[in-house]
Design an enzyme around this catalytic site. Structure first.
Site, mmCIF file in Angstrom:
data_model
loop_
_atom_site.group_PDB
_atom_site.id
_atom_site.type_symbol
_atom_site.label_atom_id
_atom_site.label_comp_id
_atom_site.label_asym_id
_atom_site.label_seq_id
_atom_site.Cartn_x
_atom_site.Cartn_y
_atom_site.Cartn_z
ATOM 1 N N LYS A 262 -3.920 3.207 2.894
ATOM 2 C CA LYS A 262 -5.058 2.363 2.490
ATOM 3 C C LYS A 262 -6.262 3.228 2.120
ATOM 4 O O LYS A 262 -6.982 2.926 1.160
ATOM 5 C CB LYS A 262 -5.426 1.401 3.622
ATOM 6 C CG LYS A 262 -4.359 0.337 3.841
ATOM 7 C CD LYS A 262 -4.607 -0.424 5.117
ATOM 8 C CE LYS A 262 -3.536 -1.459 5.376
ATOM 9 N NZ LYS A 262 -3.567 -1.977 6.743
ATOM 10 N N VAL B 220 -5.133 -3.510 0.751
ATOM 11 C CA VAL B 220 -6.145 -2.822 1.564
ATOM 12 C C VAL B 220 -6.929 -3.856 2.363
ATOM 13 O O VAL B 220 -7.690 -4.637 1.810
ATOM 14 C CB VAL B 220 -7.101 -1.996 0.669
ATOM 15 C CG1 VAL B 220 -8.112 -1.257 1.529
ATOM 16 C CG2 VAL B 220 -6.322 -1.015 -0.185
ATOM 17 N N ASP C 297 -0.038 4.070 7.744
ATOM 18 C CA ASP C 297 -0.530 2.885 7.036
ATOM 19 C C ASP C 297 -2.011 3.040 6.682
ATOM 20 O O ASP C 297 -2.431 2.746 5.554
ATOM 21 C CB ASP C 297 -0.310 1.649 7.923
ATOM 22 C CG ASP C 297 -0.818 0.378 7.282
ATOM 23 O OD1 ASP C 297 -0.158 -0.128 6.360
ATOM 24 O OD2 ASP C 297 -1.890 -0.110 7.696
ATOM 25 N N GLU D 240 5.252 -3.973 14.533
ATOM 26 C CA GLU D 240 6.648 -4.042 14.096
ATOM 27 C C GLU D 240 7.557 -3.374 15.121
ATOM 28 O O GLU D 240 7.103 -2.608 15.978
ATOM 29 C CB GLU D 240 6.778 -3.353 12.742
ATOM 30 C CG GLU D 240 6.035 -4.123 11.663
ATOM 31 C CD GLU D 240 6.210 -3.528 10.287
ATOM 32 O OE1 GLU D 240 7.197 -2.829 10.076
ATOM 33 O OE2 GLU D 240 5.334 -3.790 9.453
ATOM 34 N N LYS E 61 0.812 -1.228 0.000
ATOM 35 C CA LYS E 61 0.000 0.000 0.000
ATOM 36 C C LYS E 61 0.834 1.262 0.000
ATOM 37 O O LYS E 61 0.432 2.279 -0.557
ATOM 38 C CB LYS E 61 -0.966 0.013 1.191
ATOM 39 C CG LYS E 61 -0.309 -0.212 2.544
ATOM 40 C CD LYS E 61 -0.451 -1.644 2.978
ATOM 41 C CE LYS E 61 0.211 -1.916 4.301
ATOM 42 N NZ LYS E 61 -0.049 -3.242 4.801
ATOM 43 N N GLY F 199 -1.490 -10.823 8.095
ATOM 44 C CA GLY F 199 -1.060 -12.195 8.352
ATOM 45 C C GLY F 199 -0.722 -12.881 7.046
ATOM 46 O O GLY F 199 -1.304 -12.574 6.010
ATOM 47 N N GLY G 196 4.213 -10.252 17.646
ATOM 48 C CA GLY G 196 4.280 -10.109 16.190
ATOM 49 C C GLY G 196 3.118 -9.329 15.596
ATOM 50 O O GLY G 196 2.963 -9.281 14.373
HETATM 51 N N1 LIG Z 1 2.599 -8.588 6.859
HETATM 52 C C1 LIG Z 1 1.308 -8.485 6.560
HETATM 53 O O1 LIG Z 1 0.456 -9.117 7.183
HETATM 54 C C2 LIG Z 1 0.870 -7.595 5.419
HETATM 55 C C3 LIG Z 1 -0.511 -7.467 5.137
HETATM 56 C C4 LIG Z 1 -0.900 -6.713 4.015
HETATM 57 C C5 LIG Z 1 0.052 -6.099 3.233
HETATM 58 N N2 LIG Z 1 1.377 -6.229 3.563
HETATM 59 C C6 LIG Z 1 2.376 -5.589 2.687
HETATM 60 O O2 LIG Z 1 3.076 -6.619 1.999
HETATM 61 C C7 LIG Z 1 4.410 -6.205 1.733
HETATM 62 C C8 LIG Z 1 5.390 -7.235 2.292
HETATM 63 O O3 LIG Z 1 5.231 -7.302 3.713
HETATM 64 P P1 LIG Z 1 5.928 -8.474 4.560
HETATM 65 O O4 LIG Z 1 5.356 -8.364 5.931
HETATM 66 O O5 LIG Z 1 5.813 -9.762 3.833
HETATM 67 O O6 LIG Z 1 7.460 -7.980 4.561
HETATM 68 P P2 LIG Z 1 8.737 -8.826 5.006
HETATM 69 O O7 LIG Z 1 8.336 -9.971 5.864
HETATM 70 O O8 LIG Z 1 9.727 -7.840 5.510
HETATM 71 O O9 LIG Z 1 9.298 -9.439 3.619
HETATM 72 C C9 LIG Z 1 9.910 -8.670 2.623
HETATM 73 C C10 LIG Z 1 10.567 -9.613 1.619
HETATM 74 O O10 LIG Z 1 11.046 -8.806 0.528
HETATM 75 C C11 LIG Z 1 12.435 -9.125 0.290
HETATM 76 N N3 LIG Z 1 13.066 -7.870 -0.131
HETATM 77 C C12 LIG Z 1 12.935 -6.641 0.422
HETATM 78 N N4 LIG Z 1 13.640 -5.741 -0.267
HETATM 79 C C13 LIG Z 1 14.232 -6.399 -1.289
HETATM 80 C C14 LIG Z 1 15.088 -6.024 -2.363
HETATM 81 N N5 LIG Z 1 15.493 -4.757 -2.523
HETATM 82 N N6 LIG Z 1 15.486 -6.975 -3.240
HETATM 83 C C15 LIG Z 1 15.089 -8.250 -3.079
HETATM 84 N N7 LIG Z 1 14.282 -8.680 -2.070
HETATM 85 C C16 LIG Z 1 13.858 -7.763 -1.191
HETATM 86 C C17 LIG Z 1 12.988 -9.651 1.595
HETATM 87 O O11 LIG Z 1 14.079 -10.489 1.279
HETATM 88 P P3 LIG Z 1 14.924 -11.287 2.420
HETATM 89 O O12 LIG Z 1 13.949 -12.306 2.963
HETATM 90 O O13 LIG Z 1 16.055 -11.941 1.727
HETATM 91 O O14 LIG Z 1 15.293 -10.246 3.416
HETATM 92 C C18 LIG Z 1 11.762 -10.399 2.161
HETATM 93 O O15 LIG Z 1 11.727 -11.711 1.654
HETATM 94 C C19 LIG Z 1 4.546 -4.817 2.360
HETATM 95 O O16 LIG Z 1 4.303 -3.861 1.381
HETATM 96 C C20 LIG Z 1 3.441 -4.788 3.405
HETATM 97 O O17 LIG Z 1 2.970 -3.480 3.676
HETATM 98 C C21 LIG Z 1 1.816 -6.961 4.622
#
Ligand SMILES: NC(=O)c1ccc[n+]([C@@H]2O[C@H](COP(=O)([O-])OP(=O)(O)OC[C@H]3O[C@@H](n4cnc5c(N)ncnc54)[C@H](OP(=O)(O)O)[C@@H]3O)[C@@H](O)[C@H]2O)c1
Length: 338
Positions: free
Chosen positions: A218, A145, A214, A203, A118, A315, A200
């Site tokens: 959205k 979203v 955030d 953050e 987002k 999640g 968890g």
């Molecule tokens: N977490 C949730 O529940 C949730 C819900 C809705 C939306 N989102 C959105 O989804 C997105 C991802 O969130 P997340 O929680 O999954 O994040 P995360 O756990 O920090 O995972 C990010 C991933 O991206 C990789 N990465 C980051 N920068 C990179 C780069 N420059 N080149 C290559 N790989 C890269 C990381 O690699 P490494 O593993 O090697 O470090 C990791 O695997 C975000 O935009 C977040 O706002 C998250």
């Protein structure tokens, strides 16, 4: 710029679709699990096999919650943009860059793009829409979203016959979790936040959630989807929950109310008014009853009346469900040559 395939027509003769995941963290791994575990039921519903062809990460040797075959992992995004077997790129990196650049590169390389990001989408939507227009490819972002709640698709399809005049919602699970526990346990903000970080739900740097950034991202995307107007998230009036104390929550409870971080937008004759702020809502109302890490959105529609949606806003698997829902939607259109 790479040569483009005509995927729409080529797809009609193919029985499999290739996906690349940019990122294999919470959402990337959740998306992978959804595709792997529901492979057969998805194939039966869509008539096409969905395979993960490549996964972009920063560190090939990092320990991971979910294991994927080592040959799928790469640190080089070019491996994905140049791979003709990749039809759809799912951007699940987070942050503004290189996420925005990679989405644009993927579109210009003839890939369709799905994103959960987002922050990048809300900040750079005009440039991304230009790339969609230029490439003739599709960009979908249901997961960005409210996680698993299919609010973008509901606005786009089921409510397409309506004018939507108002949006109000609880669109950030972390703040809702904190406010719910403060109310239920009479615990102060700092101790609940520390607990949420340990579990968890928040953050290490919680400012994006607790300061309302955030939710503003959205809301910007919801405003575009519902009103067709783009408002940069920096232009949305924003106040977080950091100044709320137990006294505020107790005073609201005496009035029969709960305090929630409400994202609200109204499309009136003077234009769009949008804000993110803590507000009192009746405890027994739809938004008042949305507790814990759940999200909820109310849409005010001229024909359908009010529509209420509630579910898990984050999640790995709930968000992966929304990412794969977008992938399936594109796959269906590809199959039918739309
Ligand atoms: N977490 C949730 O529940 C949730 C819900 C809705 C939306 N989102 C959105 O989804 C997105 C991802 O969130 P997340 O929680 O999954 O994040 P995360 O756990 O920090 O995972 C990010 C991933 O991206 C990789 N990465 C980051 N920068 C990179 C780069 N420059 N080149 C290559 N790989 C890269 C990381 O690699 P490494 O593993 O090697 O470090 C990791 O695997 C975000 O935009 C977040 O706002 C998250």
């Amino acid at each position: 710029m790479y040569p483009r395939m005509n995927l729409w027509t080529d797809m009609k003769n193919r029985d499999e679709i290739g996906i690349a995941l940019l990122g294999f963290g919470n959402v990337g791994s959740g998306t992978y699990e959804v595709i792997e575990e529901n492979f057969t039921s998805i194939k039966e519903k869509v008539g096409v096999k969905i395979y993960v062809k490549k996964i972009l990460v920063r560190d090939l040797n990092a320990g991971r919650r979910v294991k994927a075959p080592a040959e799928l992992l790469t640190c080089n995004p070019e491996d994905i943009f140049k791979d003709p077997s990749v039809d759809i790129v799912a951007e699940l990196l987070g942050g503004l860059e290189p996420a925005t650049e990679y989405m644009i590169r993927a579109l210009d390389s003839g890939k369709h793009v799905v994103s959960a990001n987002k922050a990048a989408l809300a900040a750079n939507l005009p440039q991304l829409l230009d790339a969609v227009e230029r490439s003739g490819r599709v960009l979908r972002y249901e997961a960005a979203v409210c996680g698993a709640i299919p609010v973008m698709d509901v606005i786009d399809r089921a409510l397409a016959a309506n004018k939507i005049s108002g949006i109000s919602g609880i669109v950030n699970g972390t703040t809702n979790y904190i406010l719910t526990r403060m109310g239920e346990e009479a615990a102060d903000y700092a101790s609940v936040l520390a607990d949420a970080q340990r579990l968890g739900f928040a953050e290490a740097d919680p400012s994006g959630d607790v300061e309302g950034f955030d939710a503003a991202n959205k809301l910007s995307l919801l405003i575009w989807q519902a009103f067709g107007k783009y408002i940069h998230p920096d232009k949305i009036a924003r106040k977080g929950i950091t100044e709320l104390g137990l006294a505020d929550i107790d005073a609201a409870a005496l009035r029969g109310n709960k305090i929630k971080l409400i994202a609200q937008a109204d499309d009136g004759p003077e234009g769009v008014e949008a804000s993110v702020a803590p507000r009192e809502v009746p405890a027994d109302s739809f938004l008042g009853r949305c507790a814990g890490e759940y999200n909820a959105v109310q849409l005010d529609c001229d024909m359908a009346g009010p529509i209420f949606l509630m579910g898990k806003g984050a999640g790995p698997r709930p968000t992966g469900s929304a990412v794969v829902g977008d992938i399936i939607s594109i796959a269906r259109d590809m199959r039918s040559g739309v």
